[in-house]
Motif scaffolding. Structure first.
Motif, PDB file in Angstrom:
ATOM      1  N   LYS A 173      -2.082   1.490 -10.536  1.00 37.24           N
ATOM      2  CA  LYS A 173      -3.503   1.807 -10.569  1.00 37.24           C
ATOM      3  C   LYS A 173      -4.119   1.279 -11.858  1.00 37.24           C
ATOM      4  O   LYS A 173      -3.434   1.217 -12.874  1.00 37.24           O
ATOM      5  CB  LYS A 173      -3.700   3.314 -10.491  1.00 37.24           C
ATOM      6  N   PRO A 174      -5.399   0.916 -11.788  1.00 34.90           N
ATOM      7  CA  PRO A 174      -6.028   0.443 -13.027  1.00 34.90           C
ATOM      8  C   PRO A 174      -5.947   1.484 -14.142  1.00 34.90           C
ATOM      9  O   PRO A 174      -5.833   1.126 -15.308  1.00 34.90           O
ATOM     10  CB  PRO A 174      -7.472   0.174 -12.611  1.00 34.90           C
ATOM     11  N   GLU A 175      -5.980   2.751 -13.747  1.00 31.32           N
ATOM     12  CA  GLU A 175      -5.881   3.787 -14.785  1.00 31.32           C
ATOM     13  C   GLU A 175      -4.568   3.637 -15.541  1.00 31.32           C
ATOM     14  O   GLU A 175      -4.506   3.808 -16.758  1.00 31.32           O
ATOM     15  CB  GLU A 175      -5.954   5.201 -14.176  1.00 31.32           C
TER      16      GLU A 175
ATOM     17  N   ALA B 108       1.912   1.789  -3.478  1.00 29.20           N
ATOM     18  CA  ALA B 108       0.782   2.350  -4.236  1.00 29.20           C
ATOM     19  C   ALA B 108       0.649   3.844  -3.966  1.00 29.20           C
ATOM     20  O   ALA B 108       0.358   4.632  -4.866  1.00 29.20           O
ATOM     21  CB  ALA B 108      -0.495   1.617  -3.866  1.00 29.20           C
ATOM     22  N   ASN B 109       0.890   4.251  -2.702  1.00 32.20           N
ATOM     23  CA  ASN B 109       0.770   5.669  -2.393  1.00 32.20           C
ATOM     24  C   ASN B 109       1.880   6.490  -3.024  1.00 32.20           C
ATOM     25  O   ASN B 109       1.668   7.621  -3.440  1.00 32.20           O
ATOM     26  CB  ASN B 109       0.834   5.872  -0.872  1.00 32.20           C
TER      27      ASN B 109
ATOM     28  N   LEU C  89     -11.753  -1.769  -7.369  1.00 29.61           N
ATOM     29  CA  LEU C  89     -12.068  -0.936  -8.537  1.00 29.61           C
ATOM     30  C   LEU C  89     -13.415  -0.274  -8.286  1.00 29.61           C
ATOM     31  O   LEU C  89     -14.425  -0.713  -8.798  1.00 29.61           O
ATOM     32  CB  LEU C  89     -12.120  -1.823  -9.794  1.00 29.61           C
TER      33      LEU C  89
ATOM     34  N   PHE D  25      -4.489  -3.859  -9.679  1.00 28.93           N
ATOM     35  CA  PHE D  25      -5.455  -2.942  -9.077  1.00 28.93           C
ATOM     36  C   PHE D  25      -4.959  -2.347  -7.773  1.00 28.93           C
ATOM     37  O   PHE D  25      -5.404  -1.289  -7.370  1.00 28.93           O
ATOM     38  CB  PHE D  25      -6.787  -3.656  -8.856  1.00 28.93           C
TER      39      PHE D  25
ATOM     40  N   THR E 146       1.853   7.159 -10.858  1.00 33.13           N
ATOM     41  CA  THR E 146       1.620   6.397 -12.083  1.00 33.13           C
ATOM     42  C   THR E 146       1.245   7.292 -13.255  1.00 33.13           C
ATOM     43  O   THR E 146       1.229   6.845 -14.383  1.00 33.13           O
ATOM     44  CB  THR E 146       0.510   5.360 -11.879  1.00 33.13           C
ATOM     45  N   GLU E 147       0.934   8.553 -12.961  1.00 30.40           N
ATOM     46  CA  GLU E 147       0.489   9.378 -14.090  1.00 30.40           C
ATOM     47  C   GLU E 147       1.654   9.960 -14.860  1.00 30.40           C
ATOM     48  O   GLU E 147       1.660   9.958 -16.087  1.00 30.40           O
ATOM     49  CB  GLU E 147      -0.436  10.484 -13.592  1.00 30.40           C
TER      50      GLU E 147
ATOM     51  N   SER F  82       0.846  -1.198   0.000  1.00 33.29           N
ATOM     52  CA  SER F  82       0.000   0.000   0.000  1.00 33.29           C
ATOM     53  C   SER F  82       0.881   1.247   0.000  1.00 33.29           C
ATOM     54  O   SER F  82       0.528   2.269  -0.582  1.00 33.29           O
ATOM     55  CB  SER F  82      -0.926  -0.011   1.215  1.00 33.29           C
TER      56      SER F  82
END
Lengths: 498, 509, 209, 154
Positions: B271-273, B199-200, B492, B267, B204-205, B196
């Motif tokens: 990120k799914p995006e 993930a934080n 999701l 997921f 990812t963008e 986690s």
């Protein structure tokens, strides 16, 4: 105690055949007890259906739901007249078939009788569930259960021929239903947001909102018509003749009544309650189906004429007759739809008689080929007499019940201005005469062959049911008006409150 | 006193891990068998307890050695991992309960205690992959389960078993190493291994290209472990030559856990995006899985060995799970997760049936099974029911997942996918029914089938428990679909906005 | 990419070369033992990747210096013990202070990246900066002014390499050894059963059987 | 090997020191670089050397395969047992008595012979390292046996 209401009657009607399944397994080693149970259950089921029908024909719509099985998809049962008629026919004929099957199976010393009776009851359960299904999802599940539960019946003999027949049967029915029917259901669900059977159909809104074009509607109808492989529309009719390897009572009940009627019944229901006959008529989405059905009617009859094996001939005759009902749905006029619904009952009673006769001939004389049946009529007068009566009904001659349903179908073709199809119906009737009538006529009028006549009627348990159904097919001629009036509500005509 | 509830997460892993060396110490056959069964049962009970807690109070976090999460290793039980752990431990227990006669028949007696130790280790590894919240820990558990499954597979009777195990080992190690490279790159970017936390921290963008590399490596690594077409080549041999019990256990659980890890990865960490919009994961998954389903199902049709037939079928079924992931809506993900569960039941049950036949007929070749329904009616019936489940006939578990997948495909405007999926499932009819016909409708029973007797009762009972579950979860879907839906919802919460403009249902233009 | 940049990434080139070599051997060799050797080279390359990631030029082993120990710690600190259970990983830095150090390091390393990268502008730190990885592992033990224990301990000789990748790799090595041992054991059995360890010959025999 | 007396003598001289070094690495692992893992390998190498010089049968007498196999398990159990033990001991300095988490070494604090016996974190690590050392030693030897003694054992 359980209160006697419509919704309770629904689950009782479905639970009874299941009870029979367990009973048969439980007493598999005690034939008398096993079969007595089957008969008792079938009679009780018929009584339940009769009492339920009183409510339904007065305009009641009893409902019963098992709740959501999957998100958005309920196991839901609603009884409406079409389903009620089908349920009555199936359960009524089950009683007779059970009696007949006992005589047949014992007269023939068939093996695996326990499996036979258990699967038989399971198929009836599926037929009841299909008849009462309140939405497409439930109908689909019942449909599939029926396919699977009848497979062991088709392959009952277990030899290479039975295996090939069973493979064809299961292959076609399962693959069409999975590939097309399931797809069509989900598509419908996406378009309409529901799969409930509703009066007037559920797709009209989607059409008005331009979410589906009339061409795609026709495609969707095609997915349904071919997805419901049990309706035996050409060119996926092959399973029906293939399934004739089954013992005759199976052919009689399942391939004249339960299985195939589930097919055409589903097609009718889809046409009436999913598309709505107005939508079909307005968009012309079902026009192609009329021609396909017409072609099936003619081709089925033509092929039937070429068959010498009695059961094969009857099978192709069934293919042809089923197409009448599909035609009724596709024409989408009130008269044709009601005519189609009536034909379910008329054809069921007529065709089961013919199959009973075929079985009785096999049990009594060990003959399966029509060319061998010369002069048999004198030895088996009841059997061939019944055959003649039933044949008259199937052909559509008065005083056979079939004459009414065919009349309404013909009216439907005229309403839609499809005179070509009207002619087709007439030609087909002529063909029916050509392939059905010569059998009893030859049996009665031509002298027997050289072999000595040591042939008697089949056992009583075989002959009595077939006489009853033969008389029934004539009686239906006189009660046609009742059937017509109870079926009228499905096309939007409200029943007479009196 | 020790608060047993708060310690459940670690007990789930520690008990079987502890029991494995005890098996080695004990030696012998009966004692180790009993110990393993008790341990598997306990593990199952613990996983149920955990699931209950999760349902009641939400996700559970456990800090090993009381080191706070970003630094210490954290075990996390949430809806998804709890669900997966529950069926993994359940199947492990049932397969072991069932397997005694089969183990006795197929594995040299002197190796039994090692077998049980490996079995427990394998289960530990699989459960560990589910429960851990630490990425490197996933790798460690992945290798624990892999190494022990290589050893288990090599115990097969024929000389091909070691070769199959070696092939699996080579591909599996490459896959795991790929995964390790991905972990390294992620660690390089974020400086942490807690999932986690990663993930934080992961941007990812606008993240660096290293992100793409890491994602690629990890995806491919897991593809190998999941046996996604075209990286499936290890699976048929491994399943065919392993002892029947091992096949039943591994086939029911191992690939599912890898799918679980993949879902987490896509997921939970990336990120799914990112996965579906910046990376073409959706298209990749849909293409690979559809092609894989067709090819593997077709291959299954032509197999003469039933184990191999089912192995190819497994490759195809993995495709359905990936379809669910690939369509990337909450509903489709639900369908994918449900299919994980259902397929674990069905495949586990079917391989147990195969185990019974192998025990009695001495072979898994179809030609030796001819007419076995006469002498082994119950086992044959179990095959028929399980087979119906595999095809996806209504009232079986297989239908539920297929229906969910179908509706979600329609919802996300993947009609073509839906159609191909349905057509492909017809292939399952063919390969399942070939076996049914051979069993029931063979005129000339094989010599082995004539003399065979019904499988022993204590194999039949656990087997029927699984087969019965296939039917139960075909009707009672609140449990499987409900839990899966919740898990999917948490992974999701919002469907991705489809990139291509499509006609949305209900909207008027 | 300039030559300098190219050479600055030398550790990656080595890793990639080894990886591809190993991969090639796995794919191209028929001899099972050679395949396993290839597999080992492949795994080694990953180990190198990790270790080079955590290494700072001039950095020492991450042993807590005596100057910090004297800050009221009775316990003798132990360092970087390595074992094959991954659990022990974060415990390497034993005392509470060190835990906090690590914490602060992680929280602040974004801001301080630049200064430290300048200070340690060789090896990996620089590489990461120049490739597009912003959060490369910059390993500085102490950096924040507000840390009480760190103030006194803050001097250059405390620059140490990140121990974590090494510890992780210890685990990976164990896994690698286990894999290799298992693989070789399988090969021994294959050799006993088939009489050869050439894969194509084995497959030939299987096909004939 | 009998014909190489130098090797025999040198190994005999070396082996004790190898073992000693292994022990040093094992127990000094708490203070400097080292630990059970490295120590185990070093320890095993002494046995392997012995087996190579004096033959497998001699090595079997020193380290019987059966015992070694069990030692693998014992080492693992020591490690796992430490974890389990921490589940049952109370955390120090807590108002409400709470037991520790798995592998929480803080709970091993005690006041017996302070300064001589390790305590707390130190004790936990010590035990775990010992378990690791035993296991690694045993595994290394067993791998060697498995390959070297293949024909004889089989």
């Amino acid at each position: 105690m359980i209160e006697w209401t419509g919704s309770n009657a629904i689950w009782i009607a479905m639970a009874l055949p299941l009870l029979a399944v367990f009973w048969v397994f439980l007493f598999g080693n005690v034939p008398n007890l096993r079969e007595a149970g089957s008969i008792v259950v079938s009679i009780v089921l018929f009584c339940v259906n009769v009492s339920l029908s009183k409510l339904v024909f007065r305009g009641g719509r009893p409902e019963f739901s098992f709740g959501e099985m999957l998100p958005g998809f309920e196991l839901n049962f609603v009884v409406e007249p079409l389903g009620m008629v089908f349920a009555l026919v199936a359960s009524g004929l089950w009683v007779l078939t059970t009696i007949y099957a006992i005589g047949y199976m014992r007269g023939h010393h068939e093996s695996n009788q326990t499996r036979f009776f258990a699967c038989f009851a399971a198929a009836i359960f599926a037929a009841m569930a299909a008849a009462f299904a309140g939405n497409l999802f439930t109908l689909f599940i019942a449909y599939e259960i029926m396919t699977v539960s009848t497979y062991p019946l088709v392959t009952h003999h277990g030899d290479a021929k039975a295996k090939a027949g069973g493979r064809m049967y299961l292959g076609i029915l399962l693959s069409t239903s999975i590939a097309f029917f399931m797809f069509a259901i989900v598509w419908t669900w996406q378009l309409a947001g529901t799969t409930d059977f509703r009066e007037g159909g559920i797709l009209s809104q989607a059409f008005e909102e331009n979410r589906i074009s009339s061409v795609l509607l026709a495609v969707l109808l095609g997915l349904f018509a071919y997805g419901i492989g049990k309706a035996a529309l050409m060119p996926i009719h092959r399973w029906l003749p293939a399934a004739m390897v089954a013992p005759t009572p199976v052919s009689a009940l399942l391939h004249a009544v339960a299985v195939v009627k589930v097919g055409v019944f589903s097609v009718l229901k889809v046409a009436v309650y999913i598309f709505g006959i107005d939508l079909l008529a307005d968009t012309g989405a079902s026009e192609w189906l009329c021609y396909v059905a017409g072609a099936t009617i003619l081709l089925g009859s033509l092929v039937a004429m070429t068959k010498d094996n009695l059961k094969a001939r009857l099978a192709y005759s069934t293919v042809s007759q089923l197409a009448y009902i599909t035609l009724g749905a596709a024409l989408a006029t009130p008269a044709s739809v009601v005519g189609g619904g009536m034909h379910i009952a008329m054809h069921a009673v007529g065709k089961i008689t013919l199959f009973f006769c075929a079985g009785a001939i096999y049990v009594g004389a060990h003959k399966t080929d029509i060319s061998d049946m010369r002069g048999l009529g004198r030895a088996m007068p009841f059997t061939f007499g019944a055959f003649l009566l039933a044949a008259i009904s199937i052909i559509g001659l008065p005083p056979g019940g079939g004459s009414w349903s065919k009349w309404f179908l013909a009216v439907g073709t005229v309403d839609r201005g499809m005179y070509f199809l009207t002619a087709t119906l007439m030609v087909s009737s002529l063909l029916n005469i050509a392939y059905l009538v010569p059998i009893p006529v030859r049996a009665f009028l031509t002298p027997a062959g050289q072999e000595p006549m040591k042939i008697n009627e089949a056992p009583l348990m075989c002959v009595v049911p077939l006489c009853i159904t033969a008389v029934g097919s004539v009686l239906l001629f006189f009660f046609a008006n009742e059937i017509y009036s109870v079926l009228e509500p499905i096309v939007g005509v409200q029943p007479d409150p009196s | 006193m020790i608060d047993i509830y708060s310690q459940l997460p670690i007990l789930l892993i520690a008990i079987p891990l502890f029991a494995a060396p005890v098996c080695v110490l004990l030696g012998g056959r009966w004692l180790t068998y009993l110990l393993s069964v008790v341990v598997c049962g306990t593990t199952f009970a613990i996983s149920i307890g955990l699931m209950q807690q999760v349902i009641k109070y939400g996700p559970i976090h456990y800090e090993i050695g009381n080191w706070k999460p970003p630094y210490g290793i954290e075990y996390v039980v949430d809806g998804l991992s709890g669900f997966v752990m529950m069926f993994v431990s359940a199947l492990a227990a049932i397969v072991l309960l069932y397997g005694k006669p089969s183990i006795d028949a197929e594995i040299p007696r002197s190796k039994h205690y090692l077998f049980y130790a490996s079995y427990l280790l394998c289960m530990t590894g699989l459960l560990g992959m589910c429960i851990t919240g630490d990425l490197f820990n996933v790798f460690v558990f992945l290798e624990i389960s892999s190494l022990s499954s290589y050893a288990l597979i090599s115990l097969g009777r024929t000389r091909r078993a070691p070769l199959a195990a070696l092939q699996y080992l080579i591909l599996g190690t490459i896959g795991a190493t790929f995964f390790l490279i991905g972990i390294g790159l992620l660690y390089q970017m974020t400086g942490t291994l807690n999932m986690s936390d990663i993930a934080n921290r992961l941007d990812t963008e606008t993240g660096p290209r290293t992100l793409l590399v890491a994602f690629g490596f990890m995806t491919v690594g897991l593809f190998v472990k999941m046996a996604v077409f075209p990286l499936h080549s290890w699976l048929p041999n491994a399943y065919t030559y392993a002892p029947s019990v091992v096949t039943a256990f591994v086939a029911a659980t191992a690939t599912k856990v890898s799918v679980y890890a993949f879902i987490r990865l896509v997921f939970g960490i990336f990120k799914p995006e990112f996965a579906f919009e910046q990376m073409p994961l959706g298209t990749l998954l849909l293409t690979l899985s559809l092609v894989g389903i067709f090819i593997a199902s077709t291959a299954a049709i032509f197999q003469d060995d039933v184990k191999r037939l089912l192995a190819y079928s497994s490759i195809a079924q993995i495709g359905y799970m990936l379809l669910g992931i690939g369509m990337a809506t909450t509903d489709s993900l639900t369908a994918g997760i449900v299919h994980m569960f259902n397929h674990a039941l069905i495949k586990g049950g079917l391989f147990m049936v195969v185990g019974c036949f192998v025990l009695r007929l001495g072979s898994s070749r179809l030609s030796d099974w001819r007419g076995a329904a006469k002498t082994m009616p119950l086992t044959s019936l179990a095959w028929a029911i399980g087979g119906l489940g595999l095809i996806g006939v209504p009232m079986t578990a297989g239908f539920v997942s297929k229906w969910l997948l179908l509706t979600s495909a329609f919802e996300s405007n993947h009609q073509l996918v839906a159609g191909m999926m349905l057509v492909s499932s017809l292939l399952a009819v063919v390969y399942v029914w070939r076996v049914v016909e051979t069993l029931y409708f063979s005129e000339q029973p094989s010599a082995a089938a004539k003399e065979a007797s019904e499988a022993p009762v204590w194999m039949l009972v656990p087997m029927y428990a699984v087969i019965f579950a296939v039917l139960v979860f075909g009707v009672w879907t609140q449990f499987s679909a409900g839990l899966a839906a919740e898990a999917a919802q948490s992974l999701l919460p919002l469907d991705l906005v489809p990139t291509a403009p499509t006609v949305s249902p209900g909207g008027t233009p | 990419m300039s030559t300098e940049q190219f050479l600055g990434l030398y550790n990656y080139w080595i890793v990639i070369f080894l990886m591809m070599t190993g991969f090639y051997i796995v794919i191209a060799r028929n001899n099972l033992v050679k395949t396993i050797i290839g597999l080992n080279i492949f795994q080694i390359s990953v180990i190198l990747l990790y270790v080079s990631m955590g290494k700072i030029s001039g950095g020492t082993a991450p042993i807590v210096p005596p100057s910090m120990v004297s800050h009221g710690h009775a316990d003798v600190p132990h360092v970087a013990h390595a074992d094959n259970h991954a659990d022990a990983r974060p415990h390497d830095l034993h005392s509470d202070e060190t835990k906090d150090l690590a914490h602060d390091h992680q929280d602040d390393h974004d801001n301080e990246h630049d200064s430290h990268a300048a200070q340690e502008s060789r090896g990996t730190a620089e590489d990461h900066k120049e490739t597009d990885s912003p959060d490369a592992l910059v390993n500085h033990p102490v950096s924040d002014s507000d840390h009480h224990a760190a103030d006194s301990a803050h001097d250059e000789q405390l620059t140490y390499s990140n121990p974590l990748p090494s510890v992780l790799m210890l685990t990976a090595i164990v896994v690698g050894i286990a894999t290799t041992a298992l693989a070789l054991a399988l090969i021994v059995r294959i050799r006993e059963d088939y009489g050869t360890i050439e894969e194509d010959e084995i497959l030939e025999m299987d096909r004939a059987a | 090997m009998i014909s190489f007396p130098i090797i025999r003598v040198v190994s005999k001289l070396l082996i004790p020191y190898i073992l000693l070094f292994a022990l040093y690495v094992q127990f000094h692992g708490d203070f400097g670089p080292g630990g059970g893992f490295q120590a185990g390998v070093i320890f095993a190498s002494a046995i392997v050397l012995y087996a190579m010089v004096f033959g497998l049968p001699a090595a079997y007498e020193v380290a019987p395969p059966k015992v070694i196999e069990k030692l693998v398990a014992v080492g693992l159990l020591l490690y796992a047992g430490t974890g389990f033990a921490s589940l049952f001991l109370p955390r120090p300095n807590q108002d409400v008595p709470v037991t520790g988490n798995f592998l929480e070494y803080e709970v091993f604090q005690h006041n017996l012979l302070p300064g001589i016996l390790p305590t707390g974190q130190h004790l936990g690590i010590f035990l775990v390292e010992l378990g690791v050392g035993i296991t690694v030693t045993a595994v290394m030897i067993i791998i060697f046996y498995a390959f070297a003694g293949r024909e004889r054992v089989a």
